[in-house]
Enzyme design. Structure first.
Site, PDB file in Angstrom:
ATOM      1  N   ASP A 835       1.648   4.550   1.346  1.00 27.30           N
ATOM      2  CA  ASP A 835       1.933   3.466   0.388  1.00 27.30           C
ATOM      3  C   ASP A 835       3.324   3.675  -0.220  1.00 27.30           C
ATOM      4  O   ASP A 835       3.665   4.758  -0.668  1.00 27.30           O
ATOM      5  CB  ASP A 835       0.879   3.458  -0.721  1.00 27.30           C
ATOM      6  CG  ASP A 835       1.012   2.240  -1.611  1.00 27.30           C
ATOM      7  OD1 ASP A 835       1.830   2.305  -2.541  1.00 27.30           O
ATOM      8  OD2 ASP A 835       0.323   1.242  -1.392  1.00 27.30           O
ATOM      9  N   ILE A 836       4.146   2.625  -0.201  1.00 22.55           N
ATOM     10  CA  ILE A 836       5.484   2.693  -0.803  1.00 22.55           C
ATOM     11  C   ILE A 836       5.332   2.694  -2.312  1.00 22.55           C
ATOM     12  O   ILE A 836       4.711   1.790  -2.882  1.00 22.55           O
ATOM     13  CB  ILE A 836       6.354   1.503  -0.357  1.00 22.55           C
ATOM     14  CG1 ILE A 836       6.453   1.469   1.175  1.00 22.55           C
ATOM     15  CG2 ILE A 836       7.730   1.588  -0.980  1.00 22.55           C
ATOM     16  CD1 ILE A 836       7.207   0.272   1.711  1.00 22.55           C
ATOM     17  N   GLU A 878       2.373  -3.243   0.855  1.00 19.68           N
ATOM     18  CA  GLU A 878       3.255  -2.122   1.131  1.00 19.68           C
ATOM     19  C   GLU A 878       2.490  -0.896   1.612  1.00 19.68           C
ATOM     20  O   GLU A 878       3.007   0.215   1.538  1.00 19.68           O
ATOM     21  CB  GLU A 878       4.043  -1.767  -0.138  1.00 19.68           C
ATOM     22  CG  GLU A 878       3.217  -1.202  -1.294  1.00 19.68           C
ATOM     23  CD  GLU A 878       2.690  -2.289  -2.203  1.00 19.68           C
ATOM     24  OE1 GLU A 878       2.594  -3.436  -1.716  1.00 19.68           O
ATOM     25  OE2 GLU A 878       2.361  -2.010  -3.369  1.00 19.68           O
TER      26      GLU A 878
END
Length: 1011
Positions: A835-836, A878
């Protein structure tokens, strides 16, 4: 900017003060301003709707607040508002919200805005609303009283005399505040009450059992039933200040808003003031409102909105004239109503007045580390030496014998004075000489912390390495299990019911009910919030424990059973314990680290002496209202204005936004949700207030979400939204039917052609049959190719070109079918969720187009870091899923760390040449989950383990990786459906453990193995 502060009130009272009155009741407050999203600093009015939202009137728009974020309504997004400058708010019995602006009135009903017609009437300034029991809405204005008819039009009610506030009681008595007068209108009479001064403007009205409270432009008035006016603030600095607002607080006291202070008037006539010395600014409170949970909201003319709620603690600190708030020790005097306080800068006595008794120059060391009273004399142990205070006489006995040692405990036992230091135990039998304990007495430890005589008269010594008991022969012997022998003992207590209690710095509590019983070690995994303790105190039905992380309590009954205890953190030094009040606590390992007085337990802290009052400890019992606010589909946001609506959505990727209006500790509110039609199981979301779904199939769905407040109370019912994902053209029944008809027609025509050719000539027929057969085979190949292309398109993300969730379902289903118990145990696969971090900030700052560029570059980076045999999927938003085939558990941590470092070092260059540095959070799990039973636990359970690990990393600060790793005790039954709701149980049974990128990562388990 948002602050979390403990309020200490200055007191104006005609009663005499004991030392306990120096520690006035404290309140916890938060302040929100421009930096937090409030559109403007002047909050002129406050209301709360039935969904729990707090609405704030500001001069730059109407703000709706859920405790975490503000939504702003102004002329730019709500044209029905006559102006963006909001002056008054009111919610009527039909839950319609009336919004008075500088240029007119609007009304919000069931999510829809309506503009109210003024009919060209010049009404001046609106200063208040009220409603009668028959639904008549009255409006106080500077041009008189108005009302609103059924067509939402203004009509005049009576004359044109200016009105500055209006109040309708349950008995339908109407009070109108005017210039120098208050009107009282009832069914039977109409009276005018002249105020003491004609210049007084009655601008805030409140009726209580004491009478009618009138906030005026020149002070506060109280009109009793006999018609007499009293001025409760007459002898105070606020006697002539304009009173802008009045409200009853959560404790029944009267709260009064003025320019220079927010005042609290108690029933005994005492007044407590929150002024510039408390807030750091002049509060100028113009609006007060109590919410559903008992929080008091104050709107400031100059500094935003303040939320206040009664805390559980009191504090003697710098506000009580202590010169130094760093407190080491505290004891209650046995000779008078006073306490002795040892700070880092001297000795203080707190009684009717706060008095410094010994300063830096008088003590062997300014840090007063421990205290003890004996026959009216006070022994003062410092960080380097011992002092004695006898009346007004001060001396330093035995400086040579102690040699500047740190004194940790002073205790009288068997008529002797025992002194524990950081370098041995000393004894004085006659108070004239002090001798070190001889080595042959058996006390092998030298660094001693606590001394205690138990209920049987036995002397115990707590050292930095173990516990010792003095036997009948005077010799000391080590006591307790091996875990206690190696522990740093910080506290000892005894009780006839509980037995002997020993607290340690980091090894938990040790309990022995009687000498014949076994010791019980109680640690985090057994139910206590922390393994450390400084002071143990039995009070009522609870054991109260201070520690490095705060103060918690344990039911006494739990200590006497073999089951896990229910340890509840009440005051936390850091905002990490749900339901705990934030406050700095506590100090030191030794004696004088706590006492009981005035029904409270008092502790030395870094911020004065803190008193915790058990009767004030009440959990937040109000179920949090939960609301679904919107559904985001690509760049479109569909507002959900009702509790359950029908939405038709043409796209497959959606984000659902929800919230809960619980304000006591909004950051501690947790959520869980599920999407029926996709997955019937609840998913714990923690504090996250949105849900992401990608590549949903066509069909009908029902989304449900529940919230839990800071005390774990669940919302009464879930918020619900239903929606339909529409079919693509090639997924419809008519498309399938037409395709089938086309194939059937082709076959039929081919058959007819063949029959015709047979009638013409046999040889030509054979050639034609062969030709048509070849054509049919080619058509079938084209059809199969089209089907494969359709499947390929449905399994690939349009933005990044990566595989998507549908591909994962096919791939992992095939993977499950392919595995067998005989397969090589070293041939594992890793499911890794990436996950960004803080991706929303990119969209908010640079726009969604730049955010798409980041997603594309991030996808390319992931592909570069993987092998050809691996798979990289866009999981949603994301979030990405990596399937690393033929990778073992020992390799996964290294892969995750290389991936984390590569992302952190990568430069993401946008189209406009903006360069971004990003980090990511990673959660992974190994498939199969259990080597011994490779086909017993599905990939879905493996994916749930990775998902929980990912959110643990995000909750603990991001930029890291973690994995929930099964231990040798793990069995297939531990991972049945819903096992993620039992993680605490699995941790307690040592079924799973954490693997993490570093030891300092704050994961929700007690044991973290870093790799």
């Amino acid at each position: 900017m948002k602050f979390l502060v403990l309020l200490v009130f200055s007191v104006c009272s005609w009663s005499s003060l004991a030392w306990t009155e120096h520690a006035q009741r404290q309140y916890v407050f938060d302040t929100w301003g421009l930096a937090d999203g409030l559109p403007q600093v002047s909050v002129l009015d406050i209301v709360q709707d039935e969904q729990g939202y707090i609405w704030l009137a500001t001069q730059s728009g109407l703000a709706r607040f859920d405790g975490v974020a503000f939504a702003v309504y102004d002329r730019t997004n709500t044209p029905q508002l006559p102006a963006s400058s909001i002056e008054q708010l009111y919610i009527d019995a039909k839950q319609r919200m009336w919004v008075a602006t500088t240029h007119g009135v609007a009304m919000l009903q069931d999510g829809k805005w309506f503009e109210v017609s003024t009919g060209g009437m010049d009404y001046g300034v609106i200063s208040g609303f009220a409603e009668t029991d028959d639904g008549l809405l009255l409006i106080a204005t500077t041009a008189g009283i108005l009302f609103v008819d059924e067509d939402l039009k203004f009509k005049r009610f009576g004359g044109e005399r200016a009105a500055f506030d209006i109040l309708v009681t349950e008995e339908q008595v109407v009070y109108i505040g005017g210039q120098g007068v208050v009107n009282m209108i009832s069914e039977y009479s109409h009276e005018y009450w002249d105020l003491p001064h004609p210049a007084q403007r009655a601008q805030a009205l409140l009726l209580t059992d004491h009478g009618l409270w009138i906030g005026t432009s020149k002070g506060l008035l109280l009109r009793s039933d006999d018609g007499a006016f009293a001025a409760p603030l007459a002898q105070t600095p606020w006697a002539e200040e304009a009173v802008e607002s009045i409200s009853l607080g959560p404790d029944g006291a009267l709260w009064i808003g003025t320019y220079s202070a927010l005042l609290r008037l108690q029933s005994d006539g005492s007044i407590q003031a929150l002024d510039e010395s408390v807030f750091g600014f002049l509060p100028w409170v113009v609006a007060l409102r109590q919410d559903m949970e008992g929080n008091l909201w104050a709107g400031s003319q100059t500094h935003g909105v303040i939320r206040i709620w009664p805390g559980w603690t009191s504090r003697i600190d710098l506000g009580s004239e202590l010169e130094d708030a760093f407190v080491w020790s505290v004891i209650e005097s046995t000779t008078d109503d006073a306490i002795w306080v040892g700070t880092n800068n001297g000795l203080w006595r707190v009684a009717d007045q706060t008095e410094k008794v010994l300063g830096r120059s008088q003590l062997p060391n300014p840090a007063v580390y421990t205290l003890a009273e004996e026959s009216g004399s006070l022994w003062v142990g410092t960080r380097s030496g011992l002092a004695l205070l006898q009346g007004d006489t001060f001396s330093e006995p035995w400086p040579t014998a102690l040699g500047g040692r740190q004194i940790n405990a002073i205790h009288v036992h068997d008529t002797a004075l025992w002194v524990a230091s950081d370098d041995g135990l000393f004894i004085s039998w006659d108070r004239s000489t002090l001798s070190p304990l001889a080595d042959e007495m058996g006390l092998e430890a030298k660094r001693l912390r606590v001394l205690h005589t138990d209920v049987d008269g036995q002397l115990w010594v707590g050292a930095e390495r173990g516990l010792f008991k003095r036997g009948g022969d005077g010799l000391f012997v080590r006591e307790g299990p091996e875990a206690l022998a190696q522990a740093f003992v910080t506290a000892i207590s005894s009780d006839e019911q509980i037995g002997l209690l020993v607290g340690t710095y980091d090894a938990g509590l040790f309990v022995r009910p009687s000498p014949s019983d076994q010791w019980r070690n109680i640690r985090r995994e057994d139910g206590v919030p922390t393994n450390s303790s400084f002071h143990l105190q039995r009070l009522g039905h609870y054991l109260w424990v201070s520690s490095t992380e705060g103060v918690y309590r344990i039911p006494v009954a739990d200590l006497l059973s073999a089951a896990p205890v229910n340890g509840q953190m009440l005051v936390s030094a850091q905002p990490s314990f749900k339901g705990a009040q934030f406050g700095r606590c506590c100090n030191g390992a030794g004696l004088a680290r706590g006492m009981v007085a005035d029904g409270a337990v008092w502790y030395p802290t870094l911020d004065g002496v803190m008193g915790l009052f058990p009767e004030r400890v009440r959990p937040n019992s109000v179920p949090p209202p939960v609301v679904i606010e919107a559904i985001s589909v690509r760049d479109e946001r569909l507002v959900v204005s009702e509790s359950s609506v029908q939405q038709s959505i043409g796209h497959r990727d959606i984000e659902i936004h929800f919230t809960a209006t619980s304000f006591q500790n909004p950051d501690d509110v947790a959520f869980r949700y599920r999407l029926l039609g996709y997955d019937p199981n609840w998913l714990d979301a923690g504090p996250r207030r949105s849900a992401f779904y990608t590549n949903l199939s066509a069909g009908e769905y029902r989304f449900e979400v529940e919230a839990f407040n800071n005390s774990g109370v669940r919302s009464e019912q879930p918020a619900v939204v239903t929606f339909t994902i529409t079919q693509r053209f090639y997924e419809t029944h008519w498309f399938t039917l037409l395709l089938g008809l086309a194939v059937a027609l082709t076959i039929y025509l081919a058959h007819r052609l063949r029959l015709h050719a047979l009638n013409q000539r046999q040889k030509e027929l054979e050639a034609k049959v062969a030709e048509r057969t070849n054509e049919l085979a080619a058509a079938n190949r084209r059809l199969l190719s089209a089907n494969r292309a359709l499947r390929e398109a449905s399994e690939r993300d349009e933005l990044t070109g990566l595989r998507n969730r549908r591909f994962m379902s096919h791939q992992l289903r095939d993977f499950d079918d392919a595995r067998s118990p005989e397969q090589n145990e070293d041939m594992h696969s890793v499911l890794m969720l990436v996950d960004i971090d803080f991706f929303k900030r990119i969209n908010d700052t640079y726009g969604h187009a730049r955010g798409d560029e980041v997603l594309q570059q991030f996808s390319a980076l992931l592909l570069e870091l993987t092998r050809e045999s691996d798979h990289v999927l866009r999981w949603g938003g994301e979030e990405f899923l990596m399937i690393l085939e033929h990778s073992g558990s020992e390799q996964a941590g290294g892969v995750a760390e290389r991936l984390r470092c590569s992302v952190a070092e990568h430069r993401f260059v946008l189209t406009d040449q903006t360069v971004l540095q990003l980090t990511c959070s990673i959660g992974f799990s190994i498939f199969p989950v259990l080597d011994r039973w490779p086909d017993a636990v599905s990939w879905r359970a493996c994916l749930e383990l990775a998902d929980r690990a990912l959110y643990a990393v995000k909750a603990s600060g991001r930029d890291g990786w973690a994995s929930l790793d099964p231990t040798d005790k793990a069995r297939p039954e531990h991972f049945h459906s819903g096992f993620t709701h039992r993680l605490d149980e699995l941790f307690a049974q040592d079924v799973i453990r954490w693997l993490a990128s570093h030891d300092q990562m704050r994961l929700p388990d007690r044991q973290v193995s870093a790799r």
